[in-house]
Design an enzyme around this catalytic site. Structure first.
Site, PDB file in Angstrom:
ATOM      1  N   ASP A  84     -42.949 -36.292  58.742  1.00 41.04           N
ATOM      2  CA  ASP A  84     -43.388 -34.964  59.198  1.00 41.04           C
ATOM      3  C   ASP A  84     -42.345 -33.915  58.833  1.00 41.04           C
ATOM      4  O   ASP A  84     -42.690 -32.800  58.432  1.00 41.04           O
ATOM      5  CB  ASP A  84     -43.701 -34.967  60.709  1.00 41.04           C
ATOM      6  CG  ASP A  84     -42.551 -35.459  61.567  1.00 41.04           C
ATOM      7  OD1 ASP A  84     -41.526 -35.923  61.015  1.00 41.04           O
ATOM      8  OD2 ASP A  84     -42.654 -35.371  62.808  1.00 41.04           O
ATOM      9  N   HIS A 110     -45.996 -40.675  56.228  1.00 45.16           N
ATOM     10  CA  HIS A 110     -46.398 -42.062  56.494  1.00 45.16           C
ATOM     11  C   HIS A 110     -47.562 -42.096  57.478  1.00 45.16           C
ATOM     12  O   HIS A 110     -47.791 -41.141  58.222  1.00 45.16           O
ATOM     13  CB  HIS A 110     -45.214 -42.851  57.052  1.00 45.16           C
ATOM     14  CG  HIS A 110     -44.674 -42.234  58.304  1.00 45.16           C
ATOM     15  ND1 HIS A 110     -45.332 -42.353  59.507  1.00 45.16           N
ATOM     16  CD2 HIS A 110     -43.600 -41.457  58.528  1.00 45.16           C
ATOM     17  CE1 HIS A 110     -44.656 -41.677  60.423  1.00 45.16           C
ATOM     18  NE2 HIS A 110     -43.605 -41.113  59.859  1.00 45.16           N
TER      19      HIS A 110
END
Ligand code: NAG
Ligand code: NAG
Ligand code: NAG
Ligand code: NAG
Length: 479
Positions: A380, A98
């Site tokens: 991540d 994102h």
């Protein structure tokens, strides 16, 4: 003041270096990796495949933080879709993190960063598609979305961002990603037919608004004004996208060992401890409580948004303290690579996702025409283990709006017809992977046989775990 100057300096430096390397690349069409031998642009290039002669001896924590922010500064160069003319693009699999988000944690007893999560095309950073994106999202009730996705807002919309909310910067980052992919794959290589339908596109997102919104922003720039009826977004419950194959006790065990390693490494760092003690004094809470609030996450948000660090009547959190924590993160990543516990975790964590990717590629190689464009929108902790499992040890930790792309190509003139390319943030990393590096690169060879990638995923990735398959690796341990 120091902060502001540093930030402007870094911004100017990055823009200048980006310009130099862009011009060089466009004029000569040399692959990004070759430019790295050039000391002038060495610093701008990612740490991927460092050249020991030109890599700066000391990693600059502020430069690294700036790379992590991924502040939109205009046109970006990418090697996506760049192959010799005789090849045909068959499919593209995109894995994204994102975009820029509001912190997940607050630093106790300090003011939260004042960031506006209402989208405004007239506020910087902006994008030519931003206004149209907002109005298209408002019409999205016809889109099909699984699980809880359909109840999430399709774009950020709070005057003061909520914890973890995607910011305007985050939306713009993915509008840019989508635009790049549109140029590289749809315009140049006609990946999708004009009459594309829902079966051509496969899209998955975790259940957070920031991942859904990031995926939608990318999709919007990729396929402007797409027909909502053709869009079907699946919800992925696992941040590692393990879908129906999440049961893997050994994976969790390695992750716990990795966390113990990290703890031991952290308590050994007296500089880090000193920084935490100082910051805790400024904030006025026990050191333990400050550490638990994960201040680097919040400080990075201040840094990325050019906002000064929090102050109290005892003083302000300083740039020096920020640098110490960021430096520690970088050292920790290095130790993590060396100890290989994370690598073992990553091999198991990412097998289901890589296995699915290989399966889709093989189906397309056999002539199927659906799911030619795949988009996974994650975090991540989604991208990082994939990079590790692929063996790309020098890759930077996934920045905001990072993208990892797998391309499938066909060369009708060759005995081996199908090839893959792998790109990270636009940079070709195919031959930095453990399996293609081993293959030995022929002069001029730009791609890696699909079969090599498939063999790695089906079999070779378990060799390091002393196993031959996923089930065994997950359920037994050889001491
Ligand atoms: C899409 O167009 C192609 C030719 O351009 C045609 O062969 C195919 O049948 C069309 N598909 C649909 C679903 O209309
Ligand atoms: C950073 O913030 C200062 C004001 O605090 C402003 O003058 C400067 O232009 C900002 N820099 C950028 C790159 O936005
Ligand atoms: C891997 O993919 C195959 C299909 O190619 C599937 O049958 C198998 O269950 C998958 N295994 C895992 C662990 O994801
Ligand atoms: C695999 O076996 C070797 C030799 O027995 C051992 O040194 C190594 O630690 C094992 N690896 C794993 C992941 O269990």
């Amino acid at each position: 003041m120091l902060f502001r100057n540093r930030f402007l300096f870094l911004l100017a430096l990055a823009a200048l270096l980006a310009f130099i390397s862009l011009s060089l690349q466009f004029l000569h069409l040399i692959p990004v990796t070759i430019i790295k031998g050039d000391g002038v642009t060495g610093k701008n290039r990612k740490r991927i495949m460092p050249d020991p002669l030109t890599e700066p001896p000391v990693v600059d924590p502020l430069y690294e933080a700036y790379m992590y922010c991924n502040t939109p500064i205009g046109a970006e160069h990418s090697m996506e879709g760049r192959v010799p003319h005789n090849l045909k693009l068959l499919s593209v699999h995109v894995l994204i993190r994102h975009g820029d988000r509001y912190p997940l944690y607050a630093i106790p007893k300090t003011k939260r960063p004042d960031i506006d999560c209402l989208l405004d095309p007239h506020r910087k950073p902006s994008h030519p598609h931003l206004e149209a994106f907002i109005s298209h999202m408002a019409k999205g009730s016809e889109g099909q979305m699984d699980g809880t996705l359909s109840s999430l807002p399709r774009y950020p919309s709070h005057p003061l961002c909520e914890m973890g909310e995607l910011t305007q910067t985050g939306v713009v980052q993915h509008l840019q990603n989508g635009q790049l992919l549109r140029e590289n794959y749809l315009k140049k290589h006609k990946l999708l037919p004009n009459n594309w339908t829902s079966k051509h596109l496969y899209m998955e997102s975790t259940g957070k608004s920031r991942t859904l919104q990031s995926g939608l922003a990318l999709l919007y720039s990729l396929l402007p004004n797409f027909d909502w009826k053709k869009v079907n977004i699946r919800q992925q419950w696992s941040t590692i996208f393990c879908a129906g194959n999440c049961d893997c006790p050994m994976r969790n065990q390695y992750l716990e060992e990795e966390q113990r390693r990290q703890y031991t490494f952290r308590v050994k760092s007296s500089q880090l401890e000193k920084a935490y003690v100082e910051m805790a004094k400024v904030v006025g809470v026990p050191t333990r409580q400050l550490r638990a609030s994960n201040p680097i996450d919040s400080l990075l948000c201040h840094f990325c948004h050019n906002a000064s660090f929090p102050c109290t009547t005892n003083g302000c959190i300083s740039m020096e303290q920020f640098k110490v924590i960021k430096s520690f993160q970088l050292e920790d990543e290095k130790e993590s690579h060396e100890k290989q516990l994370y690598y073992k975790y990553a091999l198991m964590a990412t097998h289901p996702l890589l296995n699915q990717t290989v399966m889709r590629m093989q189906r397309i190689a056999q002539g199927r025409k659906d799911e030619v464009l795949v988009l996974y929108s994650g975090h991540d902790v989604t991208l990082s283990p994939v990079l590790s499992a692929l063996g790309v040890t020098e890759a930077r930790f996934p920045r905001f709006a990072a993208r990892l792309v797998f391309e499938l190509w066909r060369n009708k003139d060759k005995k081996v017809e199908h090839f893959v390319r792998i790109l990270y943030n636009g940079e070709d990393i195919t031959f930095q992977t453990s399996f293609c590096r081993r293959e030995g690169r022929q002069p001029g060879q730009l791609l890696c046989p699909l079969q090599t990638f498939a063999q790695f995923v089906k079999r070779d990735m378990f060799t390091f775990l002393n196993s031959t398959n996923y089930y065994d690796a997950c359920h037994r341990r050889v001491f």
